[in-house]
Design a protein around this motif. Structure first.
Motif, short mmCIF file in Angstrom:
data_model
loop_
_atom_site.label_atom_id
_atom_site.label_comp_id
_atom_site.label_asym_id
_atom_site.label_seq_id
_atom_site.Cartn_x
_atom_site.Cartn_y
_atom_site.Cartn_z
N LYS A 1 -6.94 -5.87 -0.52
CA LYS A 1 -5.54 -5.86 -0.06
C LYS A 1 -4.83 -7.19 -0.30
O LYS A 1 -3.98 -7.60 0.47
N LEU B 1 -4.95 1.21 -5.73
CA LEU B 1 -5.48 0.63 -4.49
C LEU B 1 -6.99 0.47 -4.55
O LEU B 1 -7.54 -0.58 -4.19
N TYR C 1 -7.00 -3.36 -5.63
CA TYR C 1 -6.56 -3.97 -4.36
C TYR C 1 -7.45 -3.61 -3.19
O TYR C 1 -6.99 -3.46 -2.07
N ASP D 1 -3.28 5.72 -5.15
CA ASP D 1 -4.63 5.56 -4.58
C ASP D 1 -5.58 4.94 -5.61
O ASP D 1 -6.44 4.13 -5.25
N LYS E 1 0.82 -1.20 0.00
CA LYS E 1 0.00 0.00 0.00
C LYS E 1 0.86 1.26 0.00
O LYS E 1 0.53 2.26 -0.63
#
Length: 163
Positions: free
Chosen positions: A147, A140, A144, A137, A132
């Protein structure tokens, strides 16, 4: 053996349109599919850069063997690639479930998909874990949100051949 520009383009086109199989290991062994990756030259070596999620059996095997094979179908195997995406190597022998024919790789401790026509055998020369902290951003949010990050495996192509 060096891979030609034409072979690289065909491999990338197949990956982007249908997908490729990636195999690793012998005991245990696994096959996964991929629609992501990069082929090129780094450190004066031809490499295939393969992202593998940390939660996958293939990640565990590649961490142990430090090798993998990229297997490019020469016939339409889209159904098998889609099914491969939805099977867990932890729960099933994907070679058996998908009716794929394993064949021993020439230079790495792995099987390859004997039903494919073009094989790249790769030895990992670098791996790096995504996190991360060093990701945009946007990535992410889009890729993800669970995560479940990838490890990027830089595999030196030690052999390339047709079956």
């Amino acid at each position: 053996m060096r891979i030609t520009e034409k072979q690289q383009q065909k491999l990338m086109n197949t990956m982007n349109t249908c997908g490729l199989f990636v195999t690793c290991g012998t005991k245990p062994h696994n096959v996964m599919s991929t629609h992501w990756g990069v082929i090129g030259t780094l450190w004066n070596k031809q490499v295939f850069v393969l992202p593998v999620r940390e939660s996958k059996l293939s990640h565990e095997i590649i961490e142990s063997t430090k090798s993998f094979a990229v297997c490019m179908p020469i016939k339409d195997m889209r159904d098998e690639i889609v099914l491969c995406d939805h099977l867990s190597g932890f729960k099933a022998d994907k070679f058996a479930e998908l009716r794929l024919h394993p064949k021993r790789a020439r230079h790495i401790d792995s099987y390859v998909v004997g039903d494919c026509g073009y094989i790249l055998e790769c030895k990992v020369i670098l791996s790096t874990n995504m996190s991360k902290a060093n990701m945009s951003d946007e990535l992410l949010k889009d890729m993800y949100f669970h995560k479940d990050f990838h490890t990027m495996y830089f595999g030196e192509i030690v052999d390339a051949y047709e079956l």
